[in-house]
Design a protein around this motif. Structure first.
Motif, PDB file in Angstrom:
ATOM      1  N   SER A   1      10.666  -0.448  -4.638  1.00  0.00           N
ATOM      2  CA  SER A   1      10.004  -0.800  -3.379  1.00  0.00           C
ATOM      3  C   SER A   1       8.759  -1.646  -3.630  1.00  0.00           C
ATOM      4  O   SER A   1       8.474  -2.579  -2.873  1.00  0.00           O
ATOM      5  N   LEU A   2       8.030  -1.335  -4.695  1.00  0.00           N
ATOM      6  CA  LEU A   2       6.842  -2.123  -5.011  1.00  0.00           C
ATOM      7  C   LEU A   2       7.223  -3.539  -5.447  1.00  0.00           C
ATOM      8  O   LEU A   2       6.591  -4.516  -5.023  1.00  0.00           O
ATOM      9  N   TYR A   3       8.254  -3.650  -6.295  1.00  0.00           N
ATOM     10  CA  TYR A   3       8.714  -4.977  -6.692  1.00  0.00           C
ATOM     11  C   TYR A   3       9.088  -5.804  -5.462  1.00  0.00           C
ATOM     12  O   TYR A   3       8.718  -6.982  -5.349  1.00  0.00           O
ATOM     13  N   LYS A   4       9.829  -5.192  -4.557  1.00  0.00           N
ATOM     14  CA  LYS A   4      10.244  -5.904  -3.349  1.00  0.00           C
ATOM     15  C   LYS A   4       9.047  -6.257  -2.482  1.00  0.00           C
ATOM     16  O   LYS A   4       8.949  -7.368  -1.945  1.00  0.00           O
ATOM     17  N   ALA A   5       8.107  -5.309  -2.326  1.00  0.00           N
ATOM     18  CA  ALA A   5       6.939  -5.548  -1.483  1.00  0.00           C
ATOM     19  C   ALA A   5       6.071  -6.667  -2.036  1.00  0.00           C
ATOM     20  O   ALA A   5       5.421  -7.398  -1.277  1.00  0.00           O
ATOM     21  N   LEU A   6       6.055  -6.848  -3.361  1.00  0.00           N
ATOM     22  CA  LEU A   6       5.240  -7.886  -3.989  1.00  0.00           C
ATOM     23  C   LEU A   6       5.909  -9.261  -3.972  1.00  0.00           C
ATOM     24  O   LEU A   6       5.324 -10.233  -4.415  1.00  0.00           O
ATOM     25  N   GLY A   7       7.116  -9.352  -3.481  1.00  0.00           N
ATOM     26  CA  GLY A   7       7.786 -10.653  -3.401  1.00  0.00           C
ATOM     27  C   GLY A   7       9.049 -10.737  -4.216  1.00  0.00           C
ATOM     28  O   GLY A   7       9.832 -11.666  -4.054  1.00  0.00           O
ATOM     29  N   GLY A   8       9.273  -9.807  -5.110  1.00  0.00           N
ATOM     30  CA  GLY A   8      10.564  -9.660  -5.758  1.00  0.00           C
ATOM     31  C   GLY A   8      10.950 -10.685  -6.794  1.00  0.00           C
ATOM     32  O   GLY A   8      12.052 -10.666  -7.302  1.00  0.00           O
TER      33      GLY A   8
ATOM     34  N   GLU B   1       0.832  -1.208   0.000  1.00  0.00           N
ATOM     35  CA  GLU B   1       0.000   0.000   0.000  1.00  0.00           C
ATOM     36  C   GLU B   1       0.868   1.260   0.000  1.00  0.00           C
ATOM     37  O   GLU B   1       0.586   2.223  -0.732  1.00  0.00           O
ATOM     38  N   ASP B   2       1.939   1.262   0.816  1.00  0.00           N
ATOM     39  CA  ASP B   2       2.830   2.429   0.868  1.00  0.00           C
ATOM     40  C   ASP B   2       3.495   2.668  -0.478  1.00  0.00           C
ATOM     41  O   ASP B   2       3.592   3.816  -0.948  1.00  0.00           O
ATOM     42  N   ALA B   3       3.961   1.585  -1.105  1.00  0.00           N
ATOM     43  CA  ALA B   3       4.628   1.743  -2.399  1.00  0.00           C
ATOM     44  C   ALA B   3       3.663   2.267  -3.454  1.00  0.00           C
ATOM     45  O   ALA B   3       4.026   3.121  -4.279  1.00  0.00           O
ATOM     46  N   LEU B   4       2.429   1.766  -3.433  1.00  0.00           N
ATOM     47  CA  LEU B   4       1.445   2.211  -4.432  1.00  0.00           C
ATOM     48  C   LEU B   4       1.124   3.693  -4.288  1.00  0.00           C
ATOM     49  O   LEU B   4       1.049   4.424  -5.283  1.00  0.00           O
ATOM     50  N   ILE B   5       0.922   4.162  -3.047  1.00  0.00           N
ATOM     51  CA  ILE B   5       0.572   5.576  -2.866  1.00  0.00           C
ATOM     52  C   ILE B   5       1.761   6.468  -3.197  1.00  0.00           C
ATOM     53  O   ILE B   5       1.598   7.560  -3.752  1.00  0.00           O
ATOM     54  N   ARG B   6       2.972   6.012  -2.886  1.00  0.00           N
ATOM     55  CA  ARG B   6       4.153   6.811  -3.226  1.00  0.00           C
ATOM     56  C   ARG B   6       4.316   6.922  -4.731  1.00  0.00           C
ATOM     57  O   ARG B   6       4.682   7.984  -5.253  1.00  0.00           O
ATOM     58  N   ILE B   7       4.077   5.831  -5.432  1.00  0.00           N
ATOM     59  CA  ILE B   7       4.201   5.869  -6.895  1.00  0.00           C
ATOM     60  C   ILE B   7       3.176   6.827  -7.492  1.00  0.00           C
ATOM     61  O   ILE B   7       3.514   7.654  -8.355  1.00  0.00           O
ATOM     62  N   ARG B   8       1.935   6.725  -7.043  1.00  0.00           N
ATOM     63  CA  ARG B   8       0.899   7.576  -7.618  1.00  0.00           C
ATOM     64  C   ARG B   8       1.176   9.053  -7.350  1.00  0.00           C
ATOM     65  O   ARG B   8       1.073   9.885  -8.262  1.00  0.00           O
TER      66      ARG B   8
END
Length: 512
Positions: free
Chosen positions: A479-486, A408-415
């Motif tokens: 960060s999103l790639y890592k958060a999703l399992g990488g 969730e944090d990575a998604l909001i930062r990207i947007r």
């Protein structure tokens, strides 16, 4: 009776005390709150996600890190430790057999209480021969006072504790769960290592880009100062403008040093992640690279996918399984223990006839030990293991919730960074147009140099912020790639288990 006892032992051997583990099923939201894609979006393809940047240098760095990175090597050693622990636990299923051999020589006292008996026996054996020693002999294996006797022995002994109540099986169960946890931790180390390498590489590329902008600004300011100097010779530029331009040039030159140091620090970090000395990659990484393309958007998929993809969640679940098995080990200690021991030896006072049938000596024993009073040690251990299992369960829940938060944090930062990036691009275009307009008015004498310098500073600041925003957007995607399992399943295996990863049947754990 003997047959009944055998059947009872076989029946008991089929059970194992303590709770049977059932993996938990955490509640997952229907979709990510910050995701713009619908809930039916496909899971992200994370295999080799760093290739999306189309940078051969980055691909090479990641490959070296996965092969030589110390974090991954450390995780691999822990897999070896866990496997060794499993072998130790599994060995308790089998008898412990030892071979022994030795020779004993003993001299008998002349003044001991049994000396008169030995003397009488010695006198009665007219043909008895001495085994050695001064002042006495032996007959029939009994030494005379002051003599000595030598005994030779060779044989085997075995002991076996029956796993009637399944304590050893629970130990093996826990050890195997810890092997799987170690493997998942190793995969998580791979995910983290790749993310760190790519993140540091992006930070280094940002520093190099900012350094290029800063040096371009120094060159531009230097040319302006030269032009103004030529104009001052013919009286077209006031001396005060030249002084202000020198100050502007000095400020631009001073901004280069910290940016260069930041880039070198990132190079040092990359080298250490690759298992090299900090200065090992300076020459190779100092070569300028083409501008990185914007990576494609990443569909996050469904939150439930995260429970299968994230290695740290899988490791936490396996640690919970191991802690649950530890309860069974402690519970088994409350029940009786059954031991079988046996010994087969060859014993003789003469080495020549040691390996004959007459030298054989055999012993067998069965023993049962019943715990009666230990002042709460065993029950306290059971309580401790249950508390540790509860702790592992809470840690598992924390890991799951932390994983959802990371996404969730990575998604909001990207947007939000995408929105900021669009605004900064428009700002750079407007600042450059404003500079052109002010410079034209300055050349016609409508404004002074201060207006030009302010416009130039605005362009420089906007370009620098845009470069940082571009890099931040890439790092947020990392960060999103890592958060999703990488994408660990696309990376080299780290000495993993031969069996396929477990897909648990989720339900709440129960402790007996």
């Amino acid at each position: 009776m003997r047959r009944a006892l055998s059947l009872l032992a076989l029946a008991l051997a089929g059970c194992a005390v303590g709770p049977n583990y059932r993996a938990p099923k955490p509640a997952a939201p229907a979709q990510y709150g910050e995701a713009e894609a619908p809930s039916s979006a496909p899971a992200a393809d994370l295999n080799g996600w760093w290739h999306a940047y189309n940078d051969p240098k980055l691909d090479r760095l990641v490959a070296i890190a996965l092969a030589d990175g110390l974090n991954v090597k450390l995780a691999a050693t822990r897999i070896g430790e866990a496997r060794a622990q499993e072998r130790v636990a599994r060995s308790q299923f089998f008898p412990q057999i030892n071979a022994s051999g030795g020779v004993t020589s003993e001299r008998f006292s002349k003044n001991a209480g049994f000396s008169s008996i030995a003397q009488a026996l010695g006198d009665g054996g007219a043909s008895g021969g001495s085994t050695g020693g001064s002042g006495g002999g032996s007959s029939g294996g009994i030494a005379l006072p002051g003599g000595f006797i030598t005994t030779y022995a060779a044989g085997f002994d075995a002991s076996w504790e029956l796993d009637v109540f399944g304590g050893v099986r629970r130990q093996v169960e826990g050890a195997r769960a810890r092997i799987e946890a170690a493997v998942w931790n190793a995969r998580d180390a791979q995910v983290s290592l790749v993310a760190e390498v790519v993140d540091d590489y992006m930070a280094m590329r940002l520093a190099q880009e900012r350094e290029t902008i800063a040096r371009q600004e120094v060159d531009r300011q230097t040319r302006n100062l030269q032009i103004m100097g030529e104009n001052a010779k013919v009286g077209l530029t006031p001396q005060g403008d030249i002084i202000r331009q020198r100050a502007q040039l000095a400020q631009a030159q001073a901004s280069v040093g910290p940016i260069v140091a930041e880039g070198k620090a990132e190079m040092h970090a990359i080298a250490v992640l690759l298992g090299k000395t900090p200065d090992a990659m300076i020459v190779e990484l100092s070569v300028p690279r083409p501008q990185l393309p914007a990576p494609p958007a990443v569909p996050p998929g469904l939150p439930s996918d995260l429970l299968r993809r994230r290695p740290d969640i899988r490791a936490a679940e396996r640690n919970l399984a191991a802690s649950t098995a530890d309860i069974g080990v402690a519970v088994a200690d409350l029940y009786p223990r059954f031991n079988l021991t046996s010994m087969a030896q060859l014993i003789s006072t003469a080495l020549g006839n040691l390996f004959t049938a007459d030298s054989a000596q055999v012993m067998g024993a069965a023993q049962a030990t019943f715990p009666i009073l230990d002042f709460g040690r065993r029950t306290g251990t059971v309580t401790l293991r249950k508390a540790q299992a509860d702790e592992s369960y809470v840690q598992y829940q924390q890991t799951v919730l932390g994983a959802f938060r990371d996404v969730e944090d990575a998604l909001i930062r990207i947007r939000t960074e995408q929105q900021r990036n669009v605004a900064l691009k428009a700002g750079v275009v407007d600042a450059q147009r404003a500079l052109q307009a002010v410079d034209a008015r300055y050349r016609t004498g409508l404004v002074d140099l201060t207006s030009v310098l302010d416009a130039q500073q605005s362009v420089l600041s906007d370009r620098d912020q845009l470069a940082q925003s571009d890099a931040q957007l890439r790092r947020d995607l990392i960060s999103l790639y890592k958060a999703l399992g990488g994408g660990w399943d696309g990376m080299p295996a780290v000495d993993g288990p031969s069996a396929k990863p477990m897909t648990p049947d989720y339900s709440a754990p129960k402790h007996k």
